[in-house]
Every structure is written in C-alpha cells, then in structure tokens.
Design an enzyme around this catalytic site. Structure first.
Site, PDB file in Angstrom:
ATOM      1  N   LEU A  44      14.162  -7.701   1.125  1.00  0.00           N
ATOM      2  CA  LEU A  44      12.926  -6.978   0.827  1.00  0.00           C
ATOM      3  C   LEU A  44      13.172  -5.908  -0.231  1.00  0.00           C
ATOM      4  CD1 LEU A  44      11.531  -6.433   4.442  1.00  0.00           C
ATOM      5  CD2 LEU A  44      10.447  -7.806   2.662  1.00  0.00           C
ATOM      6  N   GLY A  45      12.122  -5.595  -0.989  1.00  0.00           N
ATOM      7  CA  GLY A  45      12.145  -4.453  -1.887  1.00  0.00           C
ATOM      8  C   GLY A  45      12.883  -4.654  -3.194  1.00  0.00           C
ATOM      9  N   SER A  76       0.981  -6.911 -11.505  1.00  0.00           N
ATOM     10  CA  SER A  76       1.304  -5.911 -12.519  1.00  0.00           C
ATOM     11  C   SER A  76       2.806  -5.645 -12.601  1.00  0.00           C
ATOM     12  CB  SER A  76       0.548  -4.609 -12.259  1.00  0.00           C
ATOM     13  OG  SER A  76       1.045  -3.940 -11.120  1.00  0.00           O
ATOM     14  N   GLU A 122       0.827  -1.202   0.000  1.00  0.00           N
ATOM     15  CA  GLU A 122       0.000   0.000   0.000  1.00  0.00           C
ATOM     16  C   GLU A 122       0.869   1.263   0.000  1.00  0.00           C
ATOM     17  OE1 GLU A 122      -0.219  -2.519   2.057  1.00  0.00           O
ATOM     18  OE2 GLU A 122      -2.288  -3.217   2.250  1.00  0.00           O
ATOM     19  N   ASN A 124       0.365  -8.453  -6.047  1.00  0.00           N
ATOM     20  CA  ASN A 124       0.352  -7.599  -7.230  1.00  0.00           C
ATOM     21  C   ASN A 124       1.036  -8.285  -8.413  1.00  0.00           C
ATOM     22  OD1 ASN A 124       0.307  -5.489  -9.022  1.00  0.00           O
ATOM     23  ND2 ASN A 124       1.457  -4.066  -7.747  1.00  0.00           N
TER      24      ASN A 124
END
Length: 443
Positions: free
Chosen positions: A322-323, A351, A69, A349
């Site tokens: 992470l990330g 996309s 988010e 997600n």
C-alpha cells in the site's frame, strides 16, 4: 418549519435505533478485529476511547473514511499548521489500510486516532474527550449522530471535496430521508463541493446556499513525501530493472479486472516479448492471490512485498503493498487506472498518474471521477484516454508502444492538464476554512 420538525423527528428515530444496535455493533467490531479488519490494539478507539492525551489549546479535527480521502486532507493539514502553528490537529480515519499509510505521512505533532462509530455513546465519548473547536469532514462523511452532536456542542462544521454518488443522492432526496439530510446540512458553516454537479446536488438537498463555495478538487494536490534512504534505493533498483524494457502499469484494479489486464498482457507479449506488466490491485491480498495463481500456471512473477527481482523471463510484477502508487507511476510511461472497467465500479484518482507524466488510460465506469476526466480532456483530449474494455485497451497500448511520438504527446498532455488544474487549490481551501470556520470557531 414543518420540514425542520420532520427532520428532528427522523433524527430522534435514528438516534434511538443507533443506540439500540450499539451492543451488536460492539460485537461486530470485535469480530472485525479477529478478521484483521480493525487494528488489533487500537480498535477500542472506534468506541470513542482515546489512546493519546488531548493537548491544551484549540483543536481542529479532520476526518476521512479511507486512504484516498485521508491523503487529500494532508496538504490542508500542512497549510493549517503553517498558518496557525498554535492550532492542535487531530486526524481520524476509519480503515486500517488508511492508518498504515497515513500515519507515516502526517506532519509531526498531528494526533492520529481511529474515528468513532456513529452511535450516541461512541460519538459522545469522543467529543467529550477531544472537545474539538471545529470538524472538517472529507467528501461524503455525513453521519447523523456526529453532525448533530457536534452542532449541539457548538462545534463548527465543514465539508471539503463534498460529494455523493447518484445512488446516495436519489436515496437522500426521498421523502423519508430528505428532512434529516436537510437538517444535517443546515449545521455546516462551509461546504466545498467537488464539482458544479455536486453543488447542485447539495442545493437540491437544501444546504444553505451561502455555505457552498468552490475551491477546486483536492485530489489534484499531489505532494512529494519524504521517504527513507532504503526505500529510495528500492525504487531506484526497480527503475534499473525496468530499463530497456517496454513497461506499463494497471493500477488500483479490482477483482475481475486482472483478467482484462492479463489478457492484454498476453497479446502484448506476442509483439514485445520483453514487455513488463505491473499489476497493482486495490487490495494487497488480491495481489498475493494473483501472483499465486500465475505461479501455479507456470508463469514467472515477481512480488513486490517479497522484494523479488525481475529476472530473465519474468514479465509480470505484482505490487501487493500500500501507499506506493505515486512513486511507481514515475517508473512507467503508461498507467491504466482500474476500478473503472465494470458496471458498479466508480474509478480512482487519475491525477497522480498524470502528475508523474504517464499516458493515462481508464475505463468508462469512473463515478464521481467523471468530472476529473472531463476537466482534463477539455484542456487536452490526449490527457486521458477512456477505453471500454479489453479490445480497445489492446488497441490503445499497441499504438502507444509502437509510436514514441504518440506516447510522448499523451504523457505531455496529461502532465500539462494536471498542472493547470492543480494550481492554487490549497490556498483557496485555506482561505475558505479560515474565513468560514476558524474565525468563527476560535473567536
């Protein structure tokens, strides 16, 4: 009128209960800090105690619960800065994992804090200190003390990518909670639902029809971020290691899903001994556990956090960081997006993988991401392939690995669908925020 009075009564009860459990929640935060689930030094921000100064001038507060988010909010934050450079931006999230990634991605000058827990004392202290002109909540952050206290202080409220699960909708629709939810939703100046079905949910929960507007799903907005020279070299080095080998990735997998992916890996190894399976668990600790277990079994595993190389005989690469997904998707032609293979899961997600030009596969348990799957499949059925489990996943990957034209068709379809659906979303959201929120908050 009766419904409004009932809502106010329910809020008074909630406020009293949340005030009463405040001491226990404070102790729980201390316990979470000891367990590493709260920031070791900044955990008191969760009690509404600011750790940074409040700059002079108008302030817009963005709040998201976690990493996904929060990442969706960043393009809108950048647009706000571009369009209104004199506007101060405050960003809050709840989880430590979100903080570790988003802190490096926010534009310079954005203030980043942990969000207060929803008790009268914490929320009151936070609002008294930061005095936001408007609050932009992301997705499903409907907290009674926050919303009602902000409204009482004249703070304009917006909800972007608004959604709620079927379970939450049923609970909120019940006779006990509906008056409270209806009262809370009446305080918003703008609600931008994730999909038509989500708009129907908010209408049935008695959100004012004139505040509901559409813009497109912010999760389609996939931006490139500046990375260090060292990180770029690391990604390029991985690209070289993967060269000339069959590569696929299972991303955002939850506990238990690794068994499906490793079972498929063993089958693929029989056909393609040079295959590389990249496992990216949702929780980095889970990745470390997977690597340790595989090593106990005598398998060669390379672990991302230790910068281990894919030496000869190593076919499994575990990403326990992470990330990095957006960069890693560019290194693989096939992405299986997890969190979707068992009942009770709600998908992730897809996309980002489509934007990178991957052939995208996912399970059937995709929750609120079902609208994204359907939208992409309507544009091109090849853009997202849904499989029910290990056997179907095996079959699909075998076909993709054995036929280059089929693989290319899936990769192209996903990328084209992404570009069609992502166009103009940031501009749409900015226009809505500006007309429904900022003009009212800054007048």
């Amino acid at each position: 009128m009766a419904a409004t009075e009932s809502g106010r009564l329910m809020y008074k009860i909630y406020r009293a209960l949340s005030y009463g459990v405040s001491p226990a929640l404070n102790l729980h935060l201390r316990y979470r800090r000891l367990r590493g689930h709260e920031h070791p030094h900044r955990w008191t921000e969760r009690l509404g105690r600011a750790s940074l100064p409040r700059p002079p001038g108008p302030l817009l507060w963005f709040h998201a619960v976690s990493l996904g988010e929060g990442m969706s909010a960043i393009p809108i934050i950048k647009q706000c800065i571009k369009q209104s450079p004199d506007l101060n931006i405050l960003m809050t999230t709840t989880t430590v994992s979100a903080f570790e990634v988003i802190d490096k991605r926010l534009p310079s000058g954005v203030i980043y804090q942990f969000a207060p827990i929803d008790t009268p004392t914490a929320v009151g202290a936070f609002l008294d200190y930061w005095k936001p002109n408007a609050i932009v909540l992301m997705e499903s952050e409907l907290w009674p003390n926050l919303i009602m206290s902000a409204s009482e202080n004249g703070v304009v409220l917006a909800l972007l990518n608004a959604r709620m699960s079927t379970k939450s909708f049923k609970r909120f629709s019940g006779p006990m909670l509906l008056p409270l939810i209806s009262l809370m939703l009446s305080k918003f100046s703008l609600i931008v639902p994730l999909s038509t079905m989500q708009a129907v949910h908010f209408q049935l929960l008695q959100a004012p029809p004139f505040v509901i507007n559409f813009s497109g799903d912010l999760k389609y907005v996939v931006e490139d971020f500046d990375v260090s020279e060292g990180y770029s070299r690391s990604i390029e080095d991985l690209k070289i290691q993967f060269a000339q080998r069959k590569v696929w990735m299972a991303s955002s997998i939850h506990r238990g899903e690794e068994e499906i992916m490793l079972g498929v890996h063993r089958v693929l190894m029989q056909m393609h001994p040079d295959v590389v399976t990249i496992l990216v668990p949702r929780d980095p600790q889970h990745g470390l556990e997977i690597a340790q277990e595989l090593k106990k079994e005598g398998q060669n595993v390379a672990l991302r956090s230790r910068h281990e190389k894919l030496v000869a005989g190593t076919n499994i690469y575990v990403v326990d960081t992470l990330g990095e997904l957006r960069q890693l998707y560019r290194l693989t032609p096939i992405a299986v997006v997890g969190g979707s293979f068992f009942p009770g899961l709600a998908g992730h997600n897809i996309s980002e993988a489509a934007a990178a030009g991957c052939a995208v596969l996912t399970g059937h348990h995709v929750g609120h991401f079902s609208h994204m799957v359907l939208e992409m499949q309507r544009l091109n059925p090849l853009s997202v392939l849904q499989v029910s489990g290990k056997i179907e996943l095996e079959k699909a990957l075998k076909e993709l690995f054995s036929d280059a034209k089929v693989l290319e068709a899936h990769c192209t379809a996903g990328k084209q669908a992404f570009h069609a659906l992502s166009s103009g979303i940031v501009a749409n959201v900015w226009n809505l925020l500006n007309s429904h929120v900022l003009k009212r908050a800054l007048c």
